[in-house]
Design a protein around this motif. Sequence first.
Motif, PDB file in Angstrom:
ATOM      1  N   GLU A   1       0.828  -1.199   0.000  1.00  0.00           N
ATOM      2  CA  GLU A   1       0.000   0.000   0.000  1.00  0.00           C
ATOM      3  C   GLU A   1       0.870   1.258   0.000  1.00  0.00           C
ATOM      4  O   GLU A   1       0.545   2.248  -0.665  1.00  0.00           O
TER       5      GLU A   1
ATOM      6  N   PHE B   1      -7.416  -0.149 -10.238  1.00  0.00           N
ATOM      7  CA  PHE B   1      -6.567  -1.015  -9.432  1.00  0.00           C
ATOM      8  C   PHE B   1      -7.187  -2.410  -9.431  1.00  0.00           C
ATOM      9  O   PHE B   1      -8.404  -2.552  -9.223  1.00  0.00           O
TER      10      PHE B   1
ATOM     11  N   LEU C   1      -5.502  -2.618  -1.717  1.00  0.00           N
ATOM     12  CA  LEU C   1      -5.996  -1.519  -2.558  1.00  0.00           C
ATOM     13  C   LEU C   1      -6.629  -0.407  -1.723  1.00  0.00           C
ATOM     14  O   LEU C   1      -7.330   0.464  -2.232  1.00  0.00           O
TER      15      LEU C   1
ATOM     16  N   ALA D   1      -6.471   3.344  -2.679  1.00  0.00           N
ATOM     17  CA  ALA D   1      -7.366   3.763  -3.764  1.00  0.00           C
ATOM     18  C   ALA D   1      -8.778   3.974  -3.235  1.00  0.00           C
ATOM     19  O   ALA D   1      -9.491   4.891  -3.656  1.00  0.00           O
TER      20      ALA D   1
END
Lengths: 259, 259, 259
Positions: free
Chosen positions: A51, A91, A99, A102
Amino acid sequence: MRRPIVTLTTDFGVSSPYVAELKAVLLAAQPELNLVDLTHAIPARSIRAAEVALRSAAFTFPIGTVHLVVVDPGVGTTRRPIAVAARGLIFVGPDNGVLGRALLEPGARAVVLDRKALWREPLSSTFHGRDLFAPVAAELACGLALEDVGSAIADPIPSTLPVVERGPGRVRGEVLAADDFGNLTSNIPAAEVDRGWRVTVGGSAATWCRTYGDAERGPLLCLAGSDGYLEIAIAEGSAAARLGATAGLPLVCERSERG
Amino acid sequence: MRRPIVTLTTDFGVSSPYVAELKAVLLAAQPELNLVDLTHAIPARSIRAAEVALRSAAFTFPIGTVHLVVVDPGVGTTRRPIAVAARGLIFVGPDNGVLGRALLEPGARAVVLDRKALWREPLSSTFHGRDLFAPVAAELACGLALEDVGSAIADPIPSTLPVVERGPGRVRGEVLAADDFGNLTSNIPAAEVDRGWRVTVGGSAATWCRTYGDAERGPLLCLAGSDGYLEIAIAEGSAAARLGATAGLPLVCERSERG
Amino acid sequence: MRRPIVTLTTDFGVSSPYVAELKAVLLAAQPELNLVDLTHAIPARSIRAAEVALRSAAFTFPIGTVHLVVVDPGVGTTRRPIAVAARGLIFVGPDNGVLGRALLEPGARAVVLDRKALWREPLSSTFHGRDLFAPVAAELACGLALEDVGSAIADPIPSTLPVVERGPGRVRGEVLAADDFGNLTSNIPAAEVDRGWRVTVGGSAATWCRTYGDAERGPLLCLAGSDGYLEIAIAEGSAAARLGATAGLPLVCERSERG
């Protein structure tokens, strides 16, 4: 978009043939793709490190880029494969928090990847990067919409990055990772603090500077990092080596009385 | 040129997301670029190591290639950003000696990059690779002339590589770097010496050979390296490990009386 | 094929400028090539490790792909440069066993590369990857037939991988390599054994599982690997670290009485 970009982020290790297998599947689907390695040096199964890597680099890419993320300790289990659209980027990866950055974007949308006709057959139990995520990423890069590859979900697993604590004249965050220079990035947005704040990292005071090259060698430095977060460094040296630790070190900013 | 090539040489570390950010900027400017990693394993801030890497590989690339070099300890200070045209290639990077090898070429021309309209906004203080050098490299690869991106300068910082000393029947140079096999490259042009010369490295004698595979295992070997410089090796072994050192080791060649 | 793929497998080391030189020659010949690094982390001169890497990844690539393999300790000696066509793919490299996996394919054909007009001049003694194999690989990727680049041979050096021993209800193989997770791949085809077989590796029993994520942490696991071979792993851990060894460890499968 001409020659759409697909980036690859994995914990497969630098120069792993598994990465080449992802690229084989992507290029077999669409030879015109521009493939870019974001990083393959994520420590095995470290969702948080992935991340952080995505946080720094993903949003530098142009609209339409697909970020394929395969840090997937739950491969083959009931963890969901998902895709997320955020700020014009897409993504693709497992639903395990990787993710999460995002998902923090306003207007982010998520789908569970459930169009099995798009997947590679037979689906292996241990390599969904090759058999599921890469084929779907290629289709998304070539123009399929999020709705064409999955069904909307409202509950994707959120970011696992630590949250900043804010009080009057005080911001408390932590070091997230070191780069190869030994510079430390954090979770404190650089815009929230400036030279009017005292900064300590792991209890040691840091001195404000604008860039490495015009700072004194020796002391711990703090500055606005190129990723938009508060950064700890040492001129011509390694803050990571000096502090003997990286992720998790507390980073405290307090507005100075003079500030 | 169809699909112009841009190579990338940095000290960011293998598999660093910073490299991906350079590529994001390059491909956003021109999706048809062919991006080639020259190396990202330059030790942090080692201008000399970057120069050696470029020396061996840069001139193998076809005319029109742009070599983007980001080994930039002075980022954000008054050091100048420059571009150099030499032998049909273009080099872009900081004015700190890292482009010194290109400047040695007859007819080399240099400009200081001062067309701010070409840069990324806002310009960070710590990542000119992304915000200044990459956008300019993309424009140069797409056809802008050196004069379109900067103003001519006559005093770029020259090569920092050590100079060979030559006397009657004697050439004295030094080891510059080791490759991953442990083979050592030097600053002595292979064309200046041959089997008629005695070669010692760090005081130890080396035996001439033509290639590794037909040489005796055990002794230190010397041969004409594939980069055109005198090379020290050990058959099926590592000269770097044997000699316990790499850069800086003296390499002396003396014409033998029998030669 | 549009934008033909050429993969690169070498022992040059991750991020070596020698890899960039291969790419310079390939792109100079044909800028439309799709270049994919298969791996450059093969240990120096390890023909067997290169064969294992190719075994897992080469056949994931689409028909027409050219696999360029430069693990070449005999460079510049009398070892032959060859190309092999197998299952719609082409392999280019030295005749030292490194292409042995391709030669096992039914209908595989081999040629010795003897069309010197295709090579780079002057041919170095120590870098045939750049001067001979890369130019020939580019021509093959662009459509030249095997017969256009060399003359048929019947005796290429075969695979150096260890052979599996099979007896009634018993298969004996060995561990070939570890990946970056510490998972161990072997030479036993996964299709030959199943949960009805007892598996021991280096004398320790392994427990069958389907994938890492739904297995108990702690015990040695065995499963069908994504490359089609029996794999040894530890959930959220490293089997390579646990067993203190990788290549060569015996792997024995015996059909259990209950099976």
